[in-house]
Design a protein around this motif. Structure first.
Motif, PDB file in Angstrom:
ATOM      1  N   ASP A  46       0.825  -1.204   0.000  1.00 61.27           N
ATOM      2  CA  ASP A  46       0.000   0.000   0.000  1.00 61.27           C
ATOM      3  C   ASP A  46       0.863   1.259   0.000  1.00 61.27           C
ATOM      4  O   ASP A  46       0.581   2.229  -0.709  1.00 61.27           O
ATOM      5  N   ALA A  47       1.929   1.259   0.797  1.00 62.02           N
ATOM      6  CA  ALA A  47       2.817   2.423   0.845  1.00 62.02           C
ATOM      7  C   ALA A  47       3.483   2.640  -0.500  1.00 62.02           C
ATOM      8  O   ALA A  47       3.635   3.774  -0.962  1.00 62.02           O
ATOM      9  N   PHE A  48       3.871   1.550  -1.149  1.00 60.94           N
ATOM     10  CA  PHE A  48       4.503   1.662  -2.461  1.00 60.94           C
ATOM     11  C   PHE A  48       3.537   2.246  -3.482  1.00 60.94           C
ATOM     12  O   PHE A  48       3.903   3.097  -4.295  1.00 60.94           O
ATOM     13  N   LEU A  49       2.300   1.804  -3.442  1.00 60.67           N
ATOM     14  CA  LEU A  49       1.295   2.310  -4.369  1.00 60.67           C
ATOM     15  C   LEU A  49       1.033   3.790  -4.154  1.00 60.67           C
ATOM     16  O   LEU A  49       0.805   4.545  -5.106  1.00 60.67           O
ATOM     17  N   GLU A  50       1.065   4.230  -2.904  1.00 54.98           N
ATOM     18  CA  GLU A  50       0.683   5.599  -2.581  1.00 54.98           C
ATOM     19  C   GLU A  50       1.826   6.595  -2.742  1.00 54.98           C
ATOM     20  O   GLU A  50       1.583   7.761  -3.070  1.00 54.98           O
ATOM     21  N   LYS A  51       3.063   6.144  -2.528  1.00 58.43           N
ATOM     22  CA  LYS A  51       4.150   7.105  -2.362  1.00 58.43           C
ATOM     23  C   LYS A  51       5.219   7.075  -3.449  1.00 58.43           C
ATOM     24  O   LYS A  51       6.054   7.980  -3.502  1.00 58.43           O
ATOM     25  N   VAL A  52       5.204   6.079  -4.271  1.00 62.75           N
ATOM     26  CA  VAL A  52       6.245   5.970  -5.298  1.00 62.75           C
ATOM     27  C   VAL A  52       5.645   6.264  -6.658  1.00 62.75           C
ATOM     28  O   VAL A  52       4.702   5.598  -7.083  1.00 62.75           O
ATOM     29  N   ASP A  53       6.180   7.250  -7.362  1.00 66.26           N
ATOM     30  CA  ASP A  53       5.681   7.531  -8.701  1.00 66.26           C
ATOM     31  C   ASP A  53       6.756   7.374  -9.769  1.00 66.26           C
ATOM     32  O   ASP A  53       6.491   7.600 -10.953  1.00 66.26           O
ATOM     33  N   SER A  54       7.970   6.971  -9.370  1.00 66.01           N
ATOM     34  CA  SER A  54       8.991   6.662 -10.367  1.00 66.01           C
ATOM     35  C   SER A  54      10.012   5.728  -9.740  1.00 66.01           C
ATOM     36  O   SER A  54      10.169   5.667  -8.509  1.00 66.01           O
ATOM     37  N   MET A  55      10.702   4.982 -10.597  1.00 62.31           N
ATOM     38  CA  MET A  55      11.696   4.033 -10.114  1.00 62.31           C
ATOM     39  C   MET A  55      12.668   3.701 -11.229  1.00 62.31           C
ATOM     40  O   MET A  55      12.285   3.624 -12.401  1.00 62.31           O
ATOM     41  N   THR A  56      13.922   3.512 -10.873  1.00 66.24           N
ATOM     42  CA  THR A  56      14.906   2.976 -11.799  1.00 66.24           C
ATOM     43  C   THR A  56      15.614   1.811 -11.117  1.00 66.24           C
ATOM     44  O   THR A  56      15.733   1.771  -9.882  1.00 66.24           O
ATOM     45  N   ALA A  57      16.089   0.857 -11.907  1.00 66.44           N
ATOM     46  CA  ALA A  57      16.778  -0.303 -11.349  1.00 66.44           C
ATOM     47  C   ALA A  57      17.445  -1.087 -12.467  1.00 66.44           C
ATOM     48  O   ALA A  57      17.112  -0.946 -13.646  1.00 66.44           O
ATOM     49  N   ASP A  58      18.406  -1.928 -12.078  1.00 62.05           N
ATOM     50  CA  ASP A  58      18.891  -2.991 -12.933  1.00 62.05           C
ATOM     51  C   ASP A  58      18.042  -4.223 -12.643  1.00 62.05           C
ATOM     52  O   ASP A  58      17.501  -4.365 -11.539  1.00 62.05           O
ATOM     53  N   PHE A  59      17.930  -5.114 -13.611  1.00 62.20           N
ATOM     54  CA  PHE A  59      17.153  -6.320 -13.352  1.00 62.20           C
ATOM     55  C   PHE A  59      17.792  -7.542 -13.995  1.00 62.20           C
ATOM     56  O   PHE A  59      18.512  -7.455 -14.986  1.00 62.20           O
ATOM     57  N   ASN A  60      17.531  -8.671 -13.367  1.00 62.35           N
ATOM     58  CA  ASN A  60      17.868  -9.976 -13.919  1.00 62.35           C
ATOM     59  C   ASN A  60      16.591 -10.796 -13.944  1.00 62.35           C
ATOM     60  O   ASN A  60      15.862 -10.843 -12.944  1.00 62.35           O
ATOM     61  N   GLN A  61      16.304 -11.402 -15.077  1.00 64.39           N
ATOM     62  CA  GLN A  61      15.044 -12.119 -15.254  1.00 64.39           C
ATOM     63  C   GLN A  61      15.310 -13.576 -15.624  1.00 64.39           C
ATOM     64  O   GLN A  61      16.205 -13.871 -16.432  1.00 64.39           O
ATOM     65  N   GLN A  62      14.534 -14.462 -15.029  1.00 67.36           N
ATOM     66  CA  GLN A  62      14.650 -15.883 -15.319  1.00 67.36           C
ATOM     67  C   GLN A  62      13.269 -16.475 -15.566  1.00 67.36           C
ATOM     68  O   GLN A  62      12.297 -16.091 -14.914  1.00 67.36           O
ATOM     69  N   LEU A  63      13.205 -17.410 -16.487  1.00 65.64           N
ATOM     70  CA  LEU A  63      11.994 -18.180 -16.728  1.00 65.64           C
ATOM     71  C   LEU A  63      12.270 -19.629 -16.374  1.00 65.64           C
ATOM     72  O   LEU A  63      13.183 -20.249 -16.940  1.00 65.64           O
ATOM     73  N   TRP A  64      11.492 -20.179 -15.430  1.00 64.67           N
ATOM     74  CA  TRP A  64      11.655 -21.550 -14.964  1.00 64.67           C
ATOM     75  C   TRP A  64      10.451 -22.377 -15.387  1.00 64.67           C
ATOM     76  O   TRP A  64       9.311 -21.930 -15.316  1.00 64.67           O
ATOM     77  N   SER A  65      10.712 -23.597 -15.821  1.00 63.57           N
ATOM     78  CA  SER A  65       9.635 -24.492 -16.227  1.00 63.57           C
ATOM     79  C   SER A  65       8.942 -25.073 -15.007  1.00 63.57           C
ATOM     80  O   SER A  65       9.408 -24.933 -13.864  1.00 63.57           O
ATOM     81  N   ALA A  66       7.817 -25.757 -15.245  1.00 63.54           N
ATOM     82  CA  ALA A  66       7.090 -26.413 -14.161  1.00 63.54           C
ATOM     83  C   ALA A  66       7.922 -27.516 -13.519  1.00 63.54           C
ATOM     84  O   ALA A  66       7.684 -27.897 -12.372  1.00 63.54           O
TER      85      ALA A  66
END
Length: 225
Positions: A46-66
């Motif tokens: 809830d705090a994130f929804l109310e108080k953050v209107d911008s963000m920057t970051a690095d990301f790493n993404q993974q896709l895992w099978s079932a």
């Protein structure tokens, strides 16, 4: 094709973040999110929804099978700004861009020299992963199923309110008031896992950061409407 499918999967997640989590006006500085008295996952969301209107970051993404096999990986940088603006720049394994300027969604595959574009409203309306339009908050579109702590990360587990969604569960993990990890479990029990690093909340960003101009030598599929 595998990398392109990965971008498409991550695009759904990008829209969920940008449209559902960045849709209410900023009322306070992000530093307030670091209040150690706020330990509940629902309160952090809830705090994130109310108080953050911008963000920057690095990301790493993974896709895992079932079957818990690693299928695909990707990494890059992300910038988000309310309302409905985001820029996911993939640097590996292929250079790709997923961008919303608030009105249109642009997907640019640099290796293929191909751009796909569609009006953002149409994308939301026709995509099963998109439960809500941009003027409805995530808390109204998702049911909070659980919240817990593990390894210093405060998690909130969400389920879709609308039937027919193409995911079963969405989990958001916070550390120090900032999102550190996302997990999306789809109907095939595949897990898309995104880990953020070097997160900055509420940096000043101009809207022109989210403007896309297609190079002259690329094929463009679709239109802005």
């Amino acid at each position: 094709m595998g990398a392109f499918r990965l971008v498409l999967r991550f695009y759904w997640l990008a829209l969920l973040l940008c449209i559902e989590l960045f849709d209410s006006p900023k009322l306070a500085v992000a530093q307030e999110l670091l209040d150690e008295t706020v330990r509940d996952g629902v309160q952090l969301l809830d705090a994130f929804l109310e108080k953050v209107d911008s963000m920057t970051a690095d990301f790493n993404q993974q896709l895992w099978s079932a079957e818990n096999q690693l299928v695909e990986t990707a990494n890059g940088t992300v910038s988000l700004k309310r309302p409905n603006r985001f820029l996911w720049s993939y640097s590996a394994p292929l250079e790709q861009v997923v961008l919303s300027d608030g009105k249109s969604l642009w997907m640019y595959d640099i290796e293929l020299a191909q751009v796909t574009v569609a009006p953002l409203d149409d994308v939301i309306a026709t995509t099963p992963a998109m439960l809500l339009s941009g003027d409805v908050t995530a808390r109204e579109g998702f049911e909070v199923l659980d919240h817990f702590q593990a390894d210093g990360v405060t998690w909130v587990r969400l389920g879709a309110v609308t039937e027919g969604a193409d995911f079963n569960l969405m989990m958001i993990g916070f550390r120090g008031g900032a999102p550190e990890r996302l997990e999306l479990i789809d109907g095939l029990n595949q897990i898309t896992r995104i880990e953020f690093s070097n997160v900055e909340l509420n940096p000043k960003m101009e809207n022109d950061v989210f403007q896309f101009t297609a190079p002259d030598d690329v094929d463009i599929i679709g239109s802005t409407g």
